[in-house]
Design a protein around this motif. Structure first.
Motif, PDB file in Angstrom:
ATOM      1  N   LEU A 149      39.676  45.844  34.807  1.00  5.81           N
ATOM      2  CA  LEU A 149      40.539  44.867  35.513  1.00  5.81           C
ATOM      3  C   LEU A 149      41.157  45.660  36.684  1.00  5.81           C
ATOM      4  CD1 LEU A 149      41.406  42.024  36.111  1.00  5.81           C
ATOM      5  CD2 LEU A 149      43.336  42.565  34.684  1.00  5.81           C
ATOM      6  N   VAL A 150      41.672  46.906  36.500  1.00  2.00           N
ATOM      7  CA  VAL A 150      42.414  47.579  37.657  1.00  2.00           C
ATOM      8  C   VAL A 150      41.382  47.797  38.744  1.00  2.00           C
ATOM      9  CG1 VAL A 150      43.275  49.877  38.190  1.00  2.00           C
ATOM     10  CG2 VAL A 150      43.937  48.809  36.122  1.00  2.00           C
ATOM     11  N   ILE A 151      40.167  48.185  38.273  1.00  2.00           N
ATOM     12  CA  ILE A 151      39.041  48.292  39.668  1.00  2.00           C
ATOM     13  C   ILE A 151      38.598  46.998  40.150  1.00  2.00           C
ATOM     14  CG2 ILE A 151      36.657  49.055  39.608  1.00  2.00           C
ATOM     15  CD1 ILE A 151      37.190  51.034  37.351  1.00  2.00           C
ATOM     16  N   TYR A 152      38.514  46.220  39.179  1.00  3.30           N
ATOM     17  CA  TYR A 152      37.937  44.690  39.721  1.00  3.30           C
ATOM     18  C   TYR A 152      39.041  44.168  40.784  1.00  3.30           C
ATOM     19  CZ  TYR A 152      37.286  39.633  39.930  1.00  3.30           C
ATOM     20  OH  TYR A 152      36.992  38.363  40.410  1.00  3.30           O
ATOM     21  N   ILE A 153      40.478  44.308  40.547  1.00  2.16           N
ATOM     22  CA  ILE A 153      41.378  43.800  41.341  1.00  2.16           C
ATOM     23  C   ILE A 153      41.276  44.376  42.826  1.00  2.16           C
ATOM     24  CG2 ILE A 153      43.954  43.853  41.525  1.00  2.16           C
ATOM     25  CD1 ILE A 153      44.315  43.079  38.736  1.00  2.16           C
TER      26      ILE A 153
END
Length: 196
Positions: A149-153
């Motif tokens: 999620l950190v990467i996706y955001i």
């Protein structure tokens, strides 16, 4: 069109969550940088005592946040530290155990969206709803989900074709995480996610 219930999970103490706020009909949430800055300032104001923030991105018609809910004790301490006359009805109800933890956080987030929408509408001579209601929130299920999620955001600007290098996008938490400037982000914890 109704929102799938899997995107409207309850807030649980000390759990990570993905918050997504979208505009109605794909309209713009931000017309300029002043709007974006105001949105972040309001977010900081309304999230204090309720949420800890790990990552975010502001796009034209939606925003993503990776947050961790505070504990019930932390929230109560925060609310008790405020002037009683300034407390909103839902805050008083929470302190009196008339609403649950999840309701307290949901009301606070709704107040944030309403405060921003009212200011945006006034500035842009607009009326009506700005955000899809209810806003989406998804509980993070494991460490891999958290890392992804950190990467996706941060990479969301690539998905939407806004820029070709996410590192340079001004309205995400990426640059703040790597800087040493003051921030409300849990910077050290985010960096620790990626040190094995």
């Amino acid at each position: 069109m109704p929102i799938n219930e899997k995107y409207i999970e309850d807030f649980v103490e000390e759990e990570f969550m993905h918050i997504i706020c979208k505009s109605v009909s794909g309209s713009k949430l931000f017309k300029d940088d002043d709007n974006r800055l105001y949105f972040l300032l309001k977010y900081a104001q309304y999230s204090t005592g309720y949420l800890n923030t790990y990552a975010y991105i502001l796009l034209d018609n939606h925003s993503h946040f990776l947050i961790k809910n505070t504990s019930s004790d932390e929230l109560k301490l925060h609310l008790e530290s405020l002037n009683e006359d300034s407390l909103k009805t839902h805050q008083k109800k929470y302190l009196a155990n008339e609403i649950c933890y999840s309701e307290a956080l949901e009301f606070q987030m709704k107040d944030f969206f309403i405060a921003y929408a009212m200011a945006f509408n006034k500035k842009n001579d607009r009326s009506g709803s700005l955000f899809v209601n209810p806003f989406r929130r998804v509980r993070i299920i494991d460490e891999m989900h958290l890392h992804q999620l950190v990467i996706y955001i941060h990479a969301n600007v690539l998905k939407h074709g806004i820029c070709t290098e996410f590192e340079n996008y001004k309205w995400s938490s990426y640059q703040s995480i790597l800087s040493e400037k003051k921030t409300i982000l849990k910077r050290e914890e985010v960096l620790d996610f990626f040190w094995w």
